[in-house]
Write a protein that holds these residues in place. Structure first.
Motif, PDB file in Angstrom:
ATOM      1  N   ASN A   1     -19.560  11.363 -52.001  1.00  0.00           N
ATOM      2  CA  ASN A   1     -19.827   9.864 -51.868  1.00  0.00           C
ATOM      3  C   ASN A   1     -20.621   8.823 -52.943  1.00  0.00           C
ATOM      4  N   ARG A   2     -19.272   9.444 -53.767  1.00  0.00           N
ATOM      5  CA  ARG A   2     -19.001   7.795 -54.414  1.00  0.00           C
ATOM      6  C   ARG A   2     -17.959   6.628 -55.070  1.00  0.00           C
ATOM      7  N   ARG A   3     -18.290   5.136 -54.940  1.00  0.00           N
ATOM      8  CA  ARG A   3     -16.976   4.460 -54.537  1.00  0.00           C
ATOM      9  C   ARG A   3     -16.061   4.218 -55.543  1.00  0.00           C
ATOM     10  N   HIS A   4     -14.905   4.236 -55.212  1.00  0.00           N
ATOM     11  CA  HIS A   4     -13.688   3.689 -56.308  1.00  0.00           C
ATOM     12  C   HIS A   4     -13.545   4.971 -57.140  1.00  0.00           C
ATOM     13  N   VAL A   5     -13.289   5.490 -57.327  1.00  0.00           N
ATOM     14  CA  VAL A   5     -13.039   6.660 -58.381  1.00  0.00           C
ATOM     15  C   VAL A   5     -11.893   7.510 -58.536  1.00  0.00           C
ATOM     16  N   ALA A   6     -11.266   7.675 -59.279  1.00  0.00           N
ATOM     17  CA  ALA A   6      -9.898   8.009 -59.484  1.00  0.00           C
ATOM     18  C   ALA A   6      -9.676   9.196 -59.022  1.00  0.00           C
ATOM     19  N   TYR A   7      -8.259   9.360 -58.227  1.00  0.00           N
ATOM     20  CA  TYR A   7      -7.611  10.701 -57.449  1.00  0.00           C
ATOM     21  C   TYR A   7      -6.390  10.759 -57.319  1.00  0.00           C
ATOM     22  N   TRP A   8      -5.901  11.796 -57.568  1.00  0.00           N
ATOM     23  CA  TRP A   8      -4.532  12.186 -57.191  1.00  0.00           C
ATOM     24  C   TRP A   8      -4.484  13.868 -56.589  1.00  0.00           C
ATOM     25  N   ILE A   9      -2.894  13.414 -56.036  1.00  0.00           N
ATOM     26  CA  ILE A   9      -1.952  14.166 -55.211  1.00  0.00           C
ATOM     27  C   ILE A   9      -2.011  16.021 -56.236  1.00  0.00           C
ATOM     28  N   TYR A  10      -1.960  16.623 -55.313  1.00  0.00           N
ATOM     29  CA  TYR A  10      -1.784  17.686 -56.418  1.00  0.00           C
ATOM     30  C   TYR A  10      -1.034  18.182 -55.345  1.00  0.00           C
ATOM     31  N   ARG A  11      -0.893  18.356 -54.102  1.00  0.00           N
ATOM     32  CA  ARG A  11      -0.182  19.177 -53.267  1.00  0.00           C
ATOM     33  C   ARG A  11       0.435  18.455 -51.908  1.00  0.00           C
ATOM     34  N   VAL A  12       1.942  18.892 -51.252  1.00  0.00           N
ATOM     35  CA  VAL A  12       2.968  18.033 -50.235  1.00  0.00           C
ATOM     36  C   VAL A  12       3.194  18.712 -49.451  1.00  0.00           C
ATOM     37  N   VAL A  13       3.238  19.229 -48.497  1.00  0.00           N
ATOM     38  CA  VAL A  13       3.124  20.299 -47.109  1.00  0.00           C
ATOM     39  C   VAL A  13       3.483  19.414 -46.025  1.00  0.00           C
ATOM     40  N   ASP A  14       5.017  20.208 -45.634  1.00  0.00           N
ATOM     41  CA  ASP A  14       5.478  19.784 -43.975  1.00  0.00           C
ATOM     42  C   ASP A  14       5.636  20.902 -43.053  1.00  0.00           C
ATOM     43  N   PHE A  15       4.997  20.811 -41.966  1.00  0.00           N
ATOM     44  CA  PHE A  15       5.473  21.589 -41.399  1.00  0.00           C
ATOM     45  C   PHE A  15       5.777  21.228 -40.243  1.00  0.00           C
ATOM     46  N   ASP A  16       5.930  21.679 -39.698  1.00  0.00           N
ATOM     47  CA  ASP A  16       6.588  21.247 -37.672  1.00  0.00           C
ATOM     48  C   ASP A  16       5.360  21.063 -36.667  1.00  0.00           C
ATOM     49  N   TRP A  17       4.826  19.818 -36.225  1.00  0.00           N
ATOM     50  CA  TRP A  17       3.928  19.702 -35.700  1.00  0.00           C
ATOM     51  C   TRP A  17       4.433  20.785 -34.213  1.00  0.00           C
ATOM     52  N   ALA A  18       5.774  19.785 -34.306  1.00  0.00           N
ATOM     53  CA  ALA A  18       6.053  20.317 -32.199  1.00  0.00           C
ATOM     54  C   ALA A  18       7.503  20.820 -32.812  1.00  0.00           C
ATOM     55  N   ASP A  19       8.258  20.546 -31.786  1.00  0.00           N
ATOM     56  CA  ASP A  19       9.807  21.588 -31.720  1.00  0.00           C
ATOM     57  C   ASP A  19      10.458  20.248 -32.597  1.00  0.00           C
ATOM     58  N   SER A  20      10.133  18.652 -32.320  1.00  0.00           N
ATOM     59  CA  SER A  20      11.039  17.565 -32.623  1.00  0.00           C
ATOM     60  C   SER A  20       9.986  16.860 -33.759  1.00  0.00           C
ATOM     61  N   LYS A  21       8.796  17.504 -34.014  1.00  0.00           N
ATOM     62  CA  LYS A  21       7.579  16.194 -34.742  1.00  0.00           C
ATOM     63  C   LYS A  21       7.943  16.751 -36.240  1.00  0.00           C
ATOM     64  N   ARG A  22       7.798  16.449 -37.263  1.00  0.00           N
ATOM     65  CA  ARG A  22       7.275  16.958 -38.287  1.00  0.00           C
ATOM     66  C   ARG A  22       5.639  16.242 -38.968  1.00  0.00           C
ATOM     67  N   CYS A  23       4.911  17.272 -39.454  1.00  0.00           N
ATOM     68  CA  CYS A  23       3.690  16.626 -39.867  1.00  0.00           C
ATOM     69  C   CYS A  23       3.380  16.824 -41.582  1.00  0.00           C
ATOM     70  N   THR A  24       3.185  16.041 -42.026  1.00  0.00           N
ATOM     71  CA  THR A  24       2.652  16.405 -43.943  1.00  0.00           C
ATOM     72  C   THR A  24       1.576  16.108 -43.956  1.00  0.00           C
ATOM     73  N   GLY A  25       1.090  16.688 -44.894  1.00  0.00           N
ATOM     74  CA  GLY A  25      -0.446  16.915 -44.652  1.00  0.00           C
ATOM     75  C   GLY A  25      -0.491  17.393 -46.444  1.00  0.00           C
ATOM     76  N   TYR A  26      -1.017  16.113 -47.067  1.00  0.00           N
ATOM     77  CA  TYR A  26      -1.244  15.907 -48.628  1.00  0.00           C
ATOM     78  C   TYR A  26      -2.701  16.407 -49.071  1.00  0.00           C
ATOM     79  N   PHE A  27      -3.007  16.984 -50.120  1.00  0.00           N
ATOM     80  CA  PHE A  27      -4.239  17.392 -50.622  1.00  0.00           C
ATOM     81  C   PHE A  27      -4.887  16.580 -51.900  1.00  0.00           C
TER      82      PHE A  27
END
Length: 252
Positions: free
Chosen positions: A24-50
């Motif tokens: 619950n801290r405001r305005h703190v640093a963060y970084w992305i440590y992993r990015v995952v792409d996967f098929d949400w549907a036959d013709s729809k891609r989704c990306t997950g950012y961790f």
């Protein structure tokens, strides 16, 4: 000085700073440590950012259908880390928050433990349904919160409108506009909550009512406790000061 408090209502402030949903801290640093792409549907891609909080080190997940990108930032604890690649305009707007349709934790911030567990769970479920566009489920959870809050608060009335008005009278310390907002939401007085008999609120109505409910719960259960903590701290300081004064040698 300009007021930038609206930034506290964002999940992501910009490509390097966010409001952590765990500590619950405001305005703190963060970084992305992993990015995952996967098929949400036959013709729809989704990306997950961790992403990982630079303060408490807890990690959250954010899903998007938008065509976003990330660039290398640095190595942290032996892992490569990244940041969102944004234009100057995107980095100064709600662009990031609007890109993600679902996040874990689903609640913008972890609910304060001083709010009763039943209400916390219902609000988190409502926000999760809302972000997944399950509007009927989110509507039912929101209405259930009003009902349970009325039971806990001793509100009177045979329908939602009467209970909300009763809660407004019981809690004059809460900003009245929050209760007024709940009263203006479409179909709030209906007792129908099942999918086959209740149309539900649309997305913009739900966004308003969930924000109002969150504020009402905070004002009723959290603010008084914070005031009590501050009062105790001041009294402790006063007691410490009096104790020190009483041990001083009298003036000759």
């Amino acid at each position: 000085m300009p007021d930038h408090s609206y930034l506290d209502n964002r999940y992501f402030v910009d490509d390097r700073v966010y409001n952590c949903p765990f500590c619950n801290r405001r305005h703190v640093a963060y970084w992305i440590y992993r990015v995952v792409d996967f098929d949400w549907a036959d013709s729809k891609r989704c990306t997950g950012y961790f992403v990982q909080c630079g303060s408490c080190s807890r990690r959250s997940m954010h899903l998007t259908f938008e065509n976003m990108s990330a660039t290398y930032l640095t190595h942290h604890n032996g892992e490569p880390t990244y940041k969102f690649a944004l234009t100057k305009e995107q980095n100064s707007t709600d662009y990031l928050d609007q890109c993600f349709f679902f996040s874990v934790p689903t609640s913008f911030f972890s609910m304060d433990g001083r709010i009763p567990k039943k209400l916390r769970e219902l609000l988190v479920e409502a926000e999760g349904c809302y972000k997944s566009n399950f509007l009927t489920g989110a509507s039912a959870c929101a209405r259930k919160i009003i009902y349970e809050l009325g039971v806990l608060g001793g509100a009177k009335g045979d329908n939602y409108e009467d209970r909300i008005k009763s809660l407004k009278e019981i809690h004059p310390e809460v900003e009245p506009s929050f209760f007024d907002t709940l009263l203006t939401i479409q179909q709030v007085t209906s007792n129908k909550v099942h999918e086959n008999s209740y149309d539900g609120w649309d997305s913009k109505h739900l966004r308003i009512i969930l924000a109002s409910l969150s504020e009402v719960l905070h004002e009723i259960f959290v603010v008084p406790a914070l005031r009590a903590d501050r009062r105790k701290a001041i009294l402790d300081l006063k007691g410490e000061l009096i104790g020190k004064e009483s041990t001083k040698d009298p003036i000759q």
